[in-house]
Design an enzyme around this catalytic site. Structure first.
Site, PDB file in Angstrom:
ATOM      1  N   CYS A 195       0.816  -1.214   0.000  1.00  0.00           N
ATOM      2  CA  CYS A 195       0.000   0.000   0.000  1.00  0.00           C
ATOM      3  C   CYS A 195       0.851   1.266   0.000  1.00  0.00           C
ATOM      4  O   CYS A 195       1.474   1.573  -0.997  1.00  0.00           O
ATOM      5  CB  CYS A 195      -0.978  -0.033   1.172  1.00  0.00           C
ATOM      6  SG  CYS A 195      -2.218  -1.328   0.961  1.00  0.00           S
ATOM      7  N   GLU A 232      -2.438  -9.302   3.738  1.00  0.00           N
ATOM      8  CA  GLU A 232      -2.684  -9.846   5.079  1.00  0.00           C
ATOM      9  C   GLU A 232      -4.167  -9.907   5.410  1.00  0.00           C
ATOM     10  O   GLU A 232      -4.540 -10.400   6.480  1.00  0.00           O
ATOM     11  CB  GLU A 232      -1.964  -9.002   6.133  1.00  0.00           C
ATOM     12  CG  GLU A 232      -2.681  -7.753   6.598  1.00  0.00           C
ATOM     13  CD  GLU A 232      -2.831  -6.685   5.537  1.00  0.00           C
ATOM     14  OE1 GLU A 232      -3.752  -5.853   5.634  1.00  0.00           O
ATOM     15  OE2 GLU A 232      -2.033  -6.683   4.568  1.00  0.00           O
ATOM     16  N   HIS A 239      -3.711  -5.296   0.191  1.00  0.00           N
ATOM     17  CA  HIS A 239      -3.476  -5.907   1.511  1.00  0.00           C
ATOM     18  C   HIS A 239      -3.431  -7.432   1.443  1.00  0.00           C
ATOM     19  O   HIS A 239      -4.467  -8.095   1.526  1.00  0.00           O
ATOM     20  CB  HIS A 239      -4.570  -5.474   2.482  1.00  0.00           C
ATOM     21  CG  HIS A 239      -4.495  -4.048   2.893  1.00  0.00           C
ATOM     22  ND1 HIS A 239      -3.791  -3.622   3.998  1.00  0.00           N
ATOM     23  CD2 HIS A 239      -5.013  -2.932   2.334  1.00  0.00           C
ATOM     24  CE1 HIS A 239      -3.897  -2.309   4.101  1.00  0.00           C
ATOM     25  NE2 HIS A 239      -4.628  -1.859   3.110  1.00  0.00           N
TER      26      HIS A 239
END
Length: 380
Positions: free
Chosen positions: A264, A356, A354
Protein backbone atom coordinates in the site's frame (compact mmCIF):
# COMPACT_ATOMS: atom_id res chain seq x y z
CA UNK A 1 -15.10 17.71 18.96
CA UNK A 2 -17.71 15.05 19.67
CA UNK A 3 -19.92 13.91 22.51
CA UNK A 4 -21.79 10.64 22.80
CA UNK A 5 -25.34 10.56 24.13
CA UNK A 6 -27.98 7.96 24.84
CA UNK A 7 -30.69 7.67 22.25
CA UNK A 8 -28.44 8.83 19.44
CA UNK A 9 -30.43 6.76 16.92
CA UNK A 10 -33.35 9.19 17.30
CA UNK A 11 -31.18 12.29 16.92
CA UNK A 12 -31.30 14.01 13.50
CA UNK A 13 -28.02 14.17 11.60
CA UNK A 14 -26.84 15.90 8.44
CA UNK A 15 -24.06 14.97 6.00
CA UNK A 16 -22.71 17.84 3.91
CA UNK A 17 -20.33 17.37 0.97
CA UNK A 18 -17.95 20.12 -0.10
CA UNK A 19 -19.81 20.56 -3.40
CA UNK A 20 -23.00 21.42 -1.50
CA UNK A 21 -24.90 18.12 -1.68
CA UNK A 22 -26.73 17.36 1.58
CA UNK A 23 -28.03 14.07 3.01
CA UNK A 24 -30.26 13.90 6.10
CA UNK A 25 -30.51 10.94 8.43
CA UNK A 26 -30.07 9.90 12.04
CA UNK A 27 -27.06 9.98 14.34
CA UNK A 28 -25.09 6.74 14.54
CA UNK A 29 -22.38 6.36 17.15
CA UNK A 30 -21.30 9.59 18.82
CA UNK A 31 -23.32 12.80 18.54
CA UNK A 32 -21.43 15.90 17.49
CA UNK A 33 -19.48 16.82 14.39
CA UNK A 34 -16.61 15.45 12.32
CA UNK A 35 -14.76 16.24 9.10
CA UNK A 36 -12.71 14.21 6.64
CA UNK A 37 -12.49 12.91 3.10
CA UNK A 38 -15.60 11.06 1.94
CA UNK A 39 -14.72 7.65 0.47
CA UNK A 40 -16.73 4.49 -0.08
CA UNK A 41 -15.89 0.88 0.78
CA UNK A 42 -17.39 -2.01 -1.18
CA UNK A 43 -16.75 -4.71 1.44
CA UNK A 44 -19.76 -6.68 2.69
CA UNK A 45 -17.91 -7.95 5.76
CA UNK A 46 -14.88 -7.05 7.83
CA UNK A 47 -16.15 -3.66 8.95
CA UNK A 48 -14.31 -3.93 12.27
CA UNK A 49 -10.97 -4.37 10.46
CA UNK A 50 -11.81 -1.39 8.24
CA UNK A 51 -12.64 0.86 11.19
CA UNK A 52 -9.40 0.06 13.00
CA UNK A 53 -7.11 0.25 9.94
CA UNK A 54 -4.80 3.30 10.45
CA UNK A 55 -4.87 3.88 6.67
CA UNK A 56 -8.37 5.31 7.10
CA UNK A 57 -7.16 8.16 9.33
CA UNK A 58 -9.01 11.40 8.44
CA UNK A 59 -11.46 9.62 6.13
CA UNK A 60 -15.22 9.34 6.45
CA UNK A 61 -16.13 5.87 5.22
CA UNK A 62 -19.39 5.24 3.36
CA UNK A 63 -20.39 1.58 3.44
CA UNK A 64 -21.98 0.41 0.17
CA UNK A 65 -23.36 -2.74 1.83
CA UNK A 66 -26.88 -1.87 3.05
CA UNK A 67 -26.73 -3.67 6.41
CA UNK A 68 -23.80 -2.98 8.72
CA UNK A 69 -23.17 -4.10 12.30
CA UNK A 70 -24.82 -7.53 12.00
CA UNK A 71 -22.04 -9.30 13.90
CA UNK A 72 -21.45 -6.57 16.48
CA UNK A 73 -17.96 -5.84 17.79
CA UNK A 74 -15.52 -8.26 19.42
CA UNK A 75 -12.13 -7.84 21.07
CA UNK A 76 -10.15 -10.10 18.71
CA UNK A 77 -10.51 -8.53 15.24
CA UNK A 78 -9.04 -5.11 15.91
CA UNK A 79 -6.20 -4.15 13.53
CA UNK A 80 -4.95 -1.51 15.98
CA UNK A 81 -5.79 -0.20 19.44
CA UNK A 82 -8.50 2.21 18.29
CA UNK A 83 -10.91 3.21 15.53
CA UNK A 84 -9.17 5.49 13.02
CA UNK A 85 -11.95 6.55 10.64
CA UNK A 86 -13.07 10.14 11.10
CA UNK A 87 -16.71 9.29 10.51
CA UNK A 88 -18.95 6.42 9.48
CA UNK A 89 -21.91 6.32 7.09
CA UNK A 90 -24.36 3.40 6.87
CA UNK A 91 -27.85 2.88 5.51
CA UNK A 92 -29.47 0.29 7.79
CA UNK A 93 -27.55 -0.43 11.01
CA UNK A 94 -28.29 -3.74 12.70
CA UNK A 95 -30.68 -3.37 15.61
CA UNK A 96 -29.42 -6.51 17.35
CA UNK A 97 -26.03 -8.11 16.58
CA UNK A 98 -25.98 -11.86 15.98
CA UNK A 99 -22.63 -13.53 16.70
CA UNK A 100 -21.33 -15.60 19.56
CA UNK A 101 -18.15 -13.51 19.44
CA UNK A 102 -19.95 -10.17 19.80
CA UNK A 103 -19.31 -8.21 22.99
CA UNK A 104 -21.20 -5.00 22.16
CA UNK A 105 -22.97 -3.31 19.30
CA UNK A 106 -21.16 -1.33 16.63
CA UNK A 107 -23.20 1.74 17.58
CA UNK A 108 -21.98 1.44 21.18
CA UNK A 109 -18.34 1.05 20.09
CA UNK A 110 -18.49 4.09 17.81
CA UNK A 111 -20.03 6.17 20.60
CA UNK A 112 -17.49 4.96 23.16
CA UNK A 113 -14.61 6.01 20.91
CA UNK A 114 -16.17 9.35 19.94
CA UNK A 115 -16.71 8.48 16.27
CA UNK A 116 -19.53 10.54 14.75
CA UNK A 117 -21.64 8.68 12.21
CA UNK A 118 -24.90 8.89 10.32
CA UNK A 119 -27.46 6.25 9.34
CA UNK A 120 -30.68 6.11 7.40
CA UNK A 121 -29.39 7.85 4.27
CA UNK A 122 -29.34 6.64 0.67
CA UNK A 123 -25.76 5.32 0.59
CA UNK A 124 -26.22 4.13 -2.99
CA UNK A 125 -26.96 7.69 -4.13
CA UNK A 126 -24.01 8.98 -2.12
CA UNK A 127 -21.69 6.36 -3.60
CA UNK A 128 -22.80 7.18 -7.15
CA UNK A 129 -22.20 10.86 -6.42
CA UNK A 130 -18.66 10.16 -5.24
CA UNK A 131 -17.99 7.96 -8.28
CA UNK A 132 -19.08 10.76 -10.59
CA UNK A 133 -17.58 13.74 -8.75
CA UNK A 134 -14.68 12.05 -6.94
CA UNK A 135 -13.69 11.76 -3.28
CA UNK A 136 -14.16 15.08 -1.51
CA UNK A 137 -14.27 16.73 1.89
CA UNK A 138 -17.34 16.06 4.00
CA UNK A 139 -18.78 16.87 7.38
CA UNK A 140 -21.27 14.97 9.56
CA UNK A 141 -23.25 16.99 12.09
CA UNK A 142 -25.76 15.85 14.72
CA UNK A 143 -27.34 17.20 17.88
CA UNK A 144 -26.30 20.73 18.79
CA UNK A 145 -23.79 20.77 15.89
CA UNK A 146 -26.58 21.02 13.31
CA UNK A 147 -26.91 24.52 11.86
CA UNK A 148 -28.10 26.13 8.66
CA UNK A 149 -26.87 24.18 5.62
CA UNK A 150 -24.88 27.13 4.26
CA UNK A 151 -23.03 27.53 7.55
CA UNK A 152 -22.20 23.82 7.63
CA UNK A 153 -20.98 23.89 4.03
CA UNK A 154 -18.62 26.76 4.84
CA UNK A 155 -17.11 24.72 7.67
CA UNK A 156 -16.64 21.69 5.41
CA UNK A 157 -14.87 23.81 2.81
CA UNK A 158 -12.46 25.05 5.49
CA UNK A 159 -11.37 21.51 6.39
CA UNK A 160 -7.93 20.31 5.17
CA UNK A 161 -7.71 18.25 1.99
CA UNK A 162 -6.14 14.81 1.75
CA UNK A 163 -3.83 15.88 -1.07
CA UNK A 164 -0.67 17.19 0.55
CA UNK A 165 -1.46 15.62 3.94
CA UNK A 166 1.48 14.08 5.82
CA UNK A 167 -0.20 11.66 8.24
CA UNK A 168 2.03 8.62 8.83
CA UNK A 169 3.64 9.94 12.00
CA UNK A 170 0.17 10.58 13.46
CA UNK A 171 -0.80 6.90 13.34
CA UNK A 172 2.53 5.05 13.68
CA UNK A 173 4.01 3.67 16.88
CA UNK A 174 6.22 6.07 18.81
CA UNK A 175 8.35 3.29 20.32
CA UNK A 176 9.83 0.18 18.67
CA UNK A 177 8.34 -3.19 19.60
CA UNK A 178 8.90 -6.81 18.62
CA UNK A 179 6.43 -9.41 17.35
CA UNK A 180 8.15 -12.76 17.96
CA UNK A 181 8.24 -15.57 15.43
CA UNK A 182 5.68 -18.33 15.86
CA UNK A 183 7.64 -21.54 16.25
CA UNK A 184 11.24 -21.64 15.06
CA UNK A 185 12.74 -18.26 14.25
CA UNK A 186 14.09 -18.19 10.70
CA UNK A 187 14.52 -14.51 9.87
CA UNK A 188 14.54 -11.02 11.36
CA UNK A 189 12.62 -8.26 9.59
CA UNK A 190 12.66 -4.53 10.30
CA UNK A 191 9.15 -3.18 9.62
CA UNK A 192 8.83 0.58 9.19
CA UNK A 193 5.44 1.51 10.62
CA UNK A 194 3.67 4.04 8.39
CA UNK A 195 0.27 2.91 9.71
CA UNK A 196 0.74 -0.83 10.03
CA UNK A 197 -2.17 -3.22 10.64
CA UNK A 198 -1.82 -5.77 13.43
CA UNK A 199 -2.36 -8.72 11.10
CA UNK A 200 0.69 -7.83 8.98
CA UNK A 201 3.45 -8.73 11.46
CA UNK A 202 1.30 -11.70 12.51
CA UNK A 203 1.36 -13.07 8.94
CA UNK A 204 5.15 -12.76 8.94
CA UNK A 205 5.43 -14.32 12.41
CA UNK A 206 3.47 -17.32 11.11
CA UNK A 207 6.36 -17.86 8.68
CA UNK A 208 9.05 -17.87 11.34
CA UNK A 209 9.90 -14.17 11.11
CA UNK A 210 10.74 -12.05 14.14
CA UNK A 211 9.36 -8.60 13.30
CA UNK A 212 10.88 -5.44 14.77
CA UNK A 213 8.27 -2.71 14.24
CA UNK A 214 9.92 0.72 14.04
CA UNK A 215 8.41 4.24 14.15
CA UNK A 216 7.83 6.16 10.92
CA UNK A 217 10.67 8.43 12.01
CA UNK A 218 13.18 5.54 12.02
CA UNK A 219 16.46 6.20 10.20
CA UNK A 220 18.49 3.86 8.03
CA UNK A 221 20.76 3.35 11.04
CA UNK A 222 17.74 2.36 13.17
CA UNK A 223 16.69 -0.16 10.53
CA UNK A 224 20.08 -1.85 10.39
CA UNK A 225 20.55 -1.76 14.15
CA UNK A 226 18.27 -4.83 14.37
CA UNK A 227 20.47 -6.70 11.87
CA UNK A 228 17.57 -7.48 9.53
CA UNK A 229 17.38 -10.20 6.91
CA UNK A 230 14.68 -8.13 5.21
CA UNK A 231 12.96 -4.76 5.48
CA UNK A 232 9.23 -4.12 5.25
CA UNK A 233 7.40 -0.82 4.62
CA UNK A 234 3.76 -0.83 5.72
CA UNK A 235 0.47 0.64 4.64
CA UNK A 236 -0.55 4.06 5.93
CA UNK A 237 -2.59 7.22 5.33
CA UNK A 238 -1.87 10.46 3.54
CA UNK A 239 -0.24 11.73 0.37
CA UNK A 240 2.93 9.82 -0.64
CA UNK A 241 4.28 13.04 -2.16
CA UNK A 242 4.89 14.26 1.41
CA UNK A 243 6.79 11.13 2.57
CA UNK A 244 10.32 12.32 1.79
CA UNK A 245 11.81 10.74 4.93
CA UNK A 246 10.40 7.28 4.18
CA UNK A 247 11.60 7.55 0.58
CA UNK A 248 15.11 8.40 1.76
CA UNK A 249 15.17 5.45 4.18
CA UNK A 250 13.95 3.07 1.46
CA UNK A 251 16.65 4.29 -0.92
CA UNK A 252 19.19 3.48 1.77
CA UNK A 253 17.81 -0.06 1.98
CA UNK A 254 17.87 -0.44 -1.81
CA UNK A 255 21.49 0.69 -1.94
CA UNK A 256 22.40 -2.19 0.40
CA UNK A 257 20.36 -4.70 -1.66
CA UNK A 258 18.57 -5.98 1.43
CA UNK A 259 15.38 -7.92 0.55
CA UNK A 260 12.53 -5.42 0.64
CA UNK A 261 8.74 -5.75 0.64
CA UNK A 262 6.19 -2.92 0.73
CA UNK A 263 2.41 -2.86 0.78
CA UNK A 264 0.00 0.00 0.00
CA UNK A 265 1.75 3.18 1.17
CA UNK A 266 4.94 1.13 1.01
CA UNK A 267 4.27 0.50 -2.69
CA UNK A 268 3.96 4.22 -3.30
CA UNK A 269 7.18 4.83 -1.35
CA UNK A 270 8.98 2.28 -3.55
CA UNK A 271 7.61 4.03 -6.63
CA UNK A 272 8.99 7.35 -5.45
CA UNK A 273 12.31 5.79 -4.41
CA UNK A 274 12.70 4.46 -7.97
CA UNK A 275 11.97 7.88 -9.47
CA UNK A 276 8.31 7.42 -10.44
CA UNK A 277 5.64 9.96 -9.59
CA UNK A 278 2.40 9.47 -7.67
CA UNK A 279 -1.06 10.93 -8.20
CA UNK A 280 -4.44 11.06 -6.51
CA UNK A 281 -7.13 8.74 -7.84
CA UNK A 282 -10.59 10.14 -8.52
CA UNK A 283 -12.25 8.05 -5.82
CA UNK A 284 -9.71 5.35 -4.99
CA UNK A 285 -10.03 1.62 -4.36
CA UNK A 286 -11.56 0.47 -1.10
CA UNK A 287 -13.12 -2.87 -0.26
CA UNK A 288 -12.34 -6.58 -0.37
CA UNK A 289 -13.41 -7.45 -3.91
CA UNK A 290 -10.92 -5.73 -6.23
CA UNK A 291 -9.60 -7.84 -9.17
CA UNK A 292 -5.84 -7.65 -9.64
CA UNK A 293 -3.66 -9.58 -12.07
CA UNK A 294 -0.23 -10.79 -10.99
CA UNK A 295 1.60 -10.30 -14.26
CA UNK A 296 4.44 -12.56 -13.19
CA UNK A 297 2.09 -15.56 -13.12
CA UNK A 298 -0.96 -14.39 -15.08
CA UNK A 299 -3.20 -15.26 -12.14
CA UNK A 300 -6.12 -12.97 -11.27
CA UNK A 301 -6.66 -12.42 -7.55
CA UNK A 302 -9.56 -10.99 -5.57
CA UNK A 303 -7.91 -8.50 -3.23
CA UNK A 304 -8.51 -6.06 -0.36
CA UNK A 305 -7.73 -2.39 -1.00
CA UNK A 306 -7.62 0.98 0.69
CA UNK A 307 -5.78 3.56 -1.35
CA UNK A 308 -6.60 6.96 -2.77
CA UNK A 309 -3.20 7.51 -4.43
CA UNK A 310 -1.32 5.47 -7.03
CA UNK A 311 2.11 5.14 -8.65
CA UNK A 312 2.57 6.63 -12.11
CA UNK A 313 4.72 3.98 -13.82
CA UNK A 314 4.61 2.65 -17.41
CA UNK A 315 2.62 -0.57 -17.70
CA UNK A 316 4.09 -2.00 -20.89
CA UNK A 317 7.82 -1.62 -20.55
CA UNK A 318 10.74 -2.24 -18.22
CA UNK A 319 12.01 1.03 -16.74
CA UNK A 320 15.58 1.97 -15.93
CA UNK A 321 15.95 3.33 -12.39
CA UNK A 322 18.86 4.32 -10.13
CA UNK A 323 18.60 0.83 -8.63
CA UNK A 324 18.38 -1.18 -11.84
CA UNK A 325 15.50 -2.33 -13.98
CA UNK A 326 11.95 -2.16 -12.63
CA UNK A 327 8.58 -3.26 -13.95
CA UNK A 328 4.91 -3.18 -13.01
CA UNK A 329 4.17 -6.61 -11.53
CA UNK A 330 0.47 -6.21 -10.69
CA UNK A 331 -2.35 -4.23 -12.29
CA UNK A 332 -5.99 -3.59 -11.37
CA UNK A 333 -8.28 -5.06 -14.01
CA UNK A 334 -11.00 -2.46 -13.34
CA UNK A 335 -8.99 0.60 -14.35
CA UNK A 336 -5.37 -0.43 -15.14
CA UNK A 337 -4.01 1.27 -12.01
CA UNK A 338 -0.52 0.10 -10.99
CA UNK A 339 -0.95 -2.39 -8.13
CA UNK A 340 2.59 -3.68 -7.75
CA UNK A 341 6.24 -3.07 -8.62
CA UNK A 342 9.33 -5.24 -8.67
CA UNK A 343 13.01 -4.70 -9.29
CA UNK A 344 14.70 -7.11 -11.66
CA UNK A 345 18.28 -6.52 -10.48
CA UNK A 346 17.72 -6.27 -6.72
CA UNK A 347 15.54 -8.21 -4.25
CA UNK A 348 12.67 -5.73 -3.86
CA UNK A 349 8.96 -5.74 -4.65
CA UNK A 350 5.71 -4.18 -3.48
CA UNK A 351 1.95 -4.32 -3.93
CA UNK A 352 -0.70 -1.65 -3.57
CA UNK A 353 -3.20 -3.81 -1.68
CA UNK A 354 -3.48 -5.91 1.51
CA UNK A 355 -2.17 -9.48 1.31
CA UNK A 356 -2.68 -9.85 5.08
CA UNK A 357 -6.47 -9.18 4.78
CA UNK A 358 -7.85 -10.57 8.05
CA UNK A 359 -11.45 -10.54 6.88
CA UNK A 360 -10.41 -12.02 3.54
CA UNK A 361 -9.93 -12.64 0.74
CA UNK A 362 -6.69 -14.58 1.12
CA UNK A 363 -5.74 -14.89 -2.55
CA UNK A 364 -2.62 -12.76 -2.07
CA UNK A 365 -1.19 -14.41 1.06
CA UNK A 366 1.51 -15.99 -1.12
CA UNK A 367 3.26 -12.61 -1.26
CA UNK A 368 4.61 -13.17 2.24
CA UNK A 369 6.06 -16.46 0.99
CA UNK A 370 7.62 -14.55 -1.90
CA UNK A 371 9.27 -12.25 0.66
CA UNK A 372 10.59 -15.30 2.54
CA UNK A 373 12.09 -16.68 -0.69
CA UNK A 374 13.89 -13.39 -1.29
CA UNK A 375 15.46 -13.62 2.15
CA UNK A 376 16.33 -17.29 1.64
CA UNK A 377 18.00 -16.42 -1.65
CA UNK A 378 19.98 -13.59 -0.11
CA UNK A 379 21.16 -15.81 2.74
CA UNK A 380 22.18 -18.55 0.33
Amino acid sequence: MTTSTRGAAKTPAVLVLEDGRVFRGRAYGAVGETFGEAVFSTGMTGYQETLTDPSYHRQVVVMTAPHVGNTGVNDEDMESKRIWVSGYVVRDPARVPSSWRSRRTLDEELAAQGVVGISGIDTRALTRHLRERGAMRVGIFSGDAVQDDSALLARVQEAPQMKGANLSAEVATTEPYVVPAIGEKKFTVAAVDLGIKGMTPHRMAERGIEVHVLPATATVEDVYAVNPDGVFFSNGPGDPATADHAVSVMQGVLERSTPLFGICFGNQILGRALGFGTYKLKYGHRGINQPVQDRTTGKVEVTAHNHGFAVDAPLEKVSETPFGRAEVSHVCLNDNVVEGLQLLDRPAFSVQYHPEAAAGPHDAAYLFDRFVKLMEGQRA
